[in-house]
Design a protein around this motif. Structure first.
Motif, PDB file in Angstrom:
ATOM      1  N   GLU A   1     -89.805  19.179 -42.876  1.00 51.19           N
ATOM      2  CA  GLU A   1     -90.384  20.504 -42.669  1.00 51.19           C
ATOM      3  C   GLU A   1     -91.240  20.920 -43.867  1.00 51.19           C
ATOM      4  OE1 GLU A   1     -87.978  23.606 -40.662  1.00 51.19           O
ATOM      5  OE2 GLU A   1     -88.302  24.752 -42.503  1.00 51.19           O
TER       6      GLU A   1
ATOM      7  N   SER B   1     -93.011  24.446 -45.396  1.00 53.91           N
ATOM      8  CA  SER B   1     -93.018  25.910 -45.292  1.00 53.91           C
ATOM      9  C   SER B   1     -93.814  26.499 -46.438  1.00 53.91           C
ATOM     10  CB  SER B   1     -91.588  26.471 -45.331  1.00 53.91           C
ATOM     11  OG  SER B   1     -90.785  25.917 -44.304  1.00 53.91           O
TER      12      SER B   1
ATOM     13  N   THR C   1     -92.457  28.785 -41.796  1.00 52.43           N
ATOM     14  CA  THR C   1     -92.513  27.373 -41.445  1.00 52.43           C
ATOM     15  C   THR C   1     -93.874  27.041 -40.841  1.00 52.43           C
ATOM     16  OG1 THR C   1     -90.135  27.293 -41.035  1.00 52.43           O
ATOM     17  CG2 THR C   1     -91.471  25.543 -40.072  1.00 52.43           C
TER      18      THR C   1
END
Length: 429
Positions: free
Chosen positions: A327, A329, A340
């Motif tokens: 991920e 962000s 995100t």
């Protein structure tokens, strides 16, 4: 064509010398190294420290034109890999690879001095502004010995020995910041094993050792201007918690830290340090979830966190397995929120970066991230040597030429990678 070239050469000969150095100072370092052969006048000019400082200042005003990879060739047995090192047993050749972002060509510079091969600890590496820093192993008993070198000129400087952390036998994390305007640099030693809980809980620990442990600094910093190490004050809560891992980055005049603590399960506290005032500030926001191998990066004056996040742990007959997602962000400091941008399952990451199952852990793939150009992020897969760039505005991917080191099983084949400009050998640092 020949007449045009002769005319250009004639024009160069009539230019005032102070104009020549201004023009040449904007050229890439590899070109300048070649232009030393043009004539004696250019060789003398390019070899001065003043010209090296001018080039470094000009380079700081533009986007990095090279991606620098610090690597070492690992010895593998025939059973582990088909790639064999030609070097004799006991030696681990190392060097740097440079990707010229203008020509899209890789260049390799081997460490041809034996001291590079045998004395440098390859696990922790810091780099910035054309310089590289690593630990030296020859003075380990005396403290933490660190060397800084210019991989272009292969010039090396040994720093004063730094005191070891009393609460850890591991090497602290290395973080380097080069100030091209002042031709100086700082190196931060971050005690990522700052875990005093077990020691303080031991009934046999003396009061003297307890006091020493509580005053063990989280961060020490070296300043090339003073040529001295100093310990920074500790964030007040760190002396009551154990630090599992840490990442940091310089952003808008502050050094930001993302700390993984033993007593903050499920969150990562965000701190920032003001270098001029020697003051810590706790940024009132925590990273949610269980973060693995976090990386703080800056791109186009915006702060991002890149990490693997643990979604769930599964227990099976043959052991434990984890499911993670990759991920990216953005951390908006002004609003104290985390947004995100995108996330990928491990299978998607392996497919995008051409990563093979047998060469990585089954639950996450080692990826190095860094800011890249205007509003983009560079991702480097350690096992496949593949470089991908993500445009944050267009939400699109592009690929750069693969690192020319071959694919082998060892994930530590290269230690660090970062976009930055190079530094002339004669630059004063």
């Amino acid at each position: 064509m020949s007449g045009s070239m002769e005319l250009n050469a004639a024009l160069w000969s009539f230019l005032p010398f102070n104009c020549v150095d201004r023009v040449l100072s904007y050229l890439p370092v590899p070109d300048l190294c070649r232009y030393c052969l043009v004539c004696k006048g250019w060789n003398r000019l390019i070899s001065t420290r003043e010209f090296g400082a001018l080039c470094a200042q000009n380079a700081a005003e533009r986007d990095p034109s090279f991606i620098v990879i610090r690597y070492r060739r690992v010895h593998d047995s025939p059973q582990r890999s088909s790639v064999r090192s030609p070097e004799p047993s006991g030696e681990s050749p190392a060097g740097c690879c440079f990707l010229d972002l203008n020509t899209r060509r890789w260049h390799t510079v081997e460490d041809d001095d034996i001291k590079y091969r045998h004395e440098l600890h390859h696990f922790y590496t810091g780099m910035d502004g054309g310089l590289v820093c690593q630990y030296s192993l020859k003075k380990r008993r005396e403290g933490l010995a660190i060397v800084v070198y210019n991989p272009i000129g292969k010039t090396l400087k040994e720093l004063p020995t730094a005191p070891c952390h009393s609460s850890s036998t591991e090497f602290p994390e290395l973080h380097m910041i080069v100030d091209s305007s002042s031709q100086s640099f700082k190196i931060f030693l971050i005690n990522h094993n700052f875990n005093n809980v077990e020691f303080l809980a031991c009934p046999g620990i003396s009061q003297e050792d307890r006091s020493k442990l509580l005053n063990d600094p989280l961060v020490r910093v070296y300043d090339s201007i003073t040529n001295k190490w100093k310990s920074l004050t500790n964030p007040y809560s760190c002396v009551a918690r154990g630090i599992l891992d840490v990442c940091c980055v310089m952003f808008r005049g502050y050094l930001y830290f993302l700390l993984g603590c033993t007593f903050t399960a499920g969150t990562y506290p965000l701190w920032r340090y003001n270098l001029s005032e020697d003051v810590w500030e706790n940024v009132p926001m925590n990273m949610p979830g269980r973060c693995i191998i976090p990386q703080l990066i800056v791109s186009d004056n915006r702060l991002y966190v890149v990490a693997w996040w643990l979604e769930r742990v599964m227990f099976q007959l043959n052991g434990m397995s984890r499911r993670c997602r990759f991920e990216v962000s953005e951390i908006k400091i002004s609003d104290m929120v985390q947004k995100t941008l995108f996330c990928m399952a491990n299978e998607e990451v392996m497919e995008a970066f051409d990563i093979k199952n047998e060469r990585v852990q089954c639950d996450l793939c080692p990826i190095i991230a860094s800011g890249f150009g205007r509003n983009s992020i560079l991702f480097i897969a350690k096992s496949s040597r593949k470089l991908m760039v993500y445009d944050l505005e267009r939400r699109s991917w592009s690929q750069l030429p693969q690192i020319p080191l071959g694919r082998i099983t060892d994930e530590d084949y290269f230690e660090a990678g970062k976009p930055m400009n190079l530094m002339l050998p004669n630059a004063s640092w």
